[in-house]
Design an enzyme around this catalytic site. Structure first.
Site, PDB file in Angstrom:
ATOM      1  N   HIS A 118       2.806  10.379   6.566  1.00  0.00           N
ATOM      2  CA  HIS A 118       2.458   9.886   5.292  1.00  0.00           C
ATOM      3  C   HIS A 118       1.585   8.497   5.409  1.00  0.00           C
ATOM      4  CE1 HIS A 118       5.544   6.706   6.146  1.00  0.00           C
ATOM      5  NE2 HIS A 118       6.111   7.858   6.883  1.00  0.00           N
ATOM      6  N   ASP A 119       0.905   8.219   4.276  1.00  0.00           N
ATOM      7  CA  ASP A 119       0.053   6.877   4.148  1.00  0.00           C
ATOM      8  C   ASP A 119      -1.008   6.735   5.486  1.00  0.00           C
ATOM      9  OD1 ASP A 119       1.800   5.721   1.811  1.00  0.00           O
ATOM     10  OD2 ASP A 119       3.377   6.204   3.221  1.00  0.00           O
ATOM     11  N   GLY A 136       3.400   7.340  10.570  1.00  0.00           N
ATOM     12  CA  GLY A 136       2.909   6.898   9.271  1.00  0.00           C
ATOM     13  C   GLY A 136       1.929   5.630   9.145  1.00  0.00           C
TER      14      GLY A 136
END
Length: 263
Positions: A118-119, A136
């Site tokens: 994520h991200d 992440g």
């Protein structure tokens, strides 16, 4: 051309000439651009935004729910640029409230079993080799390469045109234009072959090399080295990119193999 054995949610927005092979599943709130090929047994979950002329191979999962206990179901995306190839069993999570998106740029090659969490923000023309695990919030500049089976710590930044050796544990930021290898991960010279392939001339390559001699091999600390580079070397795109990257580093940059504190 959509195979009858694929499931495509009626709200998914898919260009007419996209090919979806059997046993693939495409959720709602998905967009797929022209000319993209979705191989068999691919799962594309809510929030995926996939560009034109991509190829996604069997077993890949795009825009999965983040593996982050803080994730509260916010509506986020996973964005894939044009002409990117995602090989077998790659997993790419969508963003969280931090950036609201995960991004893989255009003309990238993400090889089998890689994970992009994520991200993460991956630039254009990047290569992520087999079984790389990116935690992440990692940022990866254009044309960077991460060798196979490497693990990248969360919030690490990897500069443009950097090349990281296979099997690396990437705990610190890796500046632009360099090669990084060994354990712990250290500066191993500049990526001169890659730079020549991408049109950098000898003068530019020599300038980058001189900057890193000052930064990594002059025996002075990072702050003093940056001041010396600014004082002694004329402004240029490469000089300023390196200076800004190092100054903005949140985790600190890798050390030189010859540095006393590299061990």
């Amino acid at each position: 051309m959509n195979q009858p054995l694929a499931y495509i949610h009626p709200e998914a927005r898919i260009a007419q000439n996209v090919v979806v092979e059997p046993f693939s599943t495409i959720y709602k709130n998905v967009e797929i651009g022209e000319g993209t090929w979705i191989g068999p047994n691919v799962t594309i979950m809510e929030g995926a935004r996939i560009g034109k002329n991509c190829k996604i191979y069997p077993g890949a999962v795009i825009s999965s729910v983040p593996q982050d206990l803080k994730f509260a179901g916010e509506e986020t995306t996973a964005i894939i640029g044009d002409n990117t190839v995602i090989r077998e069993c790659v997993t790419i999570s969508r963003g969280t409230i931090d950036k609201m998106k995960t991004v893989v740029g255009s003309n990238c090659l993400i090889m089998s079993y890689a994970h992009i969490a994520h991200d993460c923000i991956v630039g254009n023309n990047c290569i992520v080799v087999n079984a790389v695990q990116m935690a992440g919030h990692v940022e990866m500049g254009d044309y960077a390469i991460i060798g196979g089976s490497s693990a990248v710590h969360q919030f690490v930044k990897i500069g443009a045109h950097a090349m990281i050796s296979g099997g690396s544990l990437v705990r610190k930021d890796v500046p632009p234009f360099v090669k990084a290898a060994r354990e712990p991960l250290t500066y191993a010279g500049i990526n001169s072959i890659g730079l020549r392939r991408r049109g950098f001339n000898s003068e530019q390559i020599n300038e980058v090399q001189q900057i890193y001699r000052i930064l990594f091999m002059s025996g002075i600390n990072t702050t003093e080295a940056l001041d010396k580079i600014e004082l002694e070397m004329a402004p240029s795109r490469e000089r300023d990119e390196i200076i800004n990257f190092v100054r903005d580093s949140g985790r600190g940059i890798i050390k030189s193999y010859f540095s006393k504190d590299a061990n």
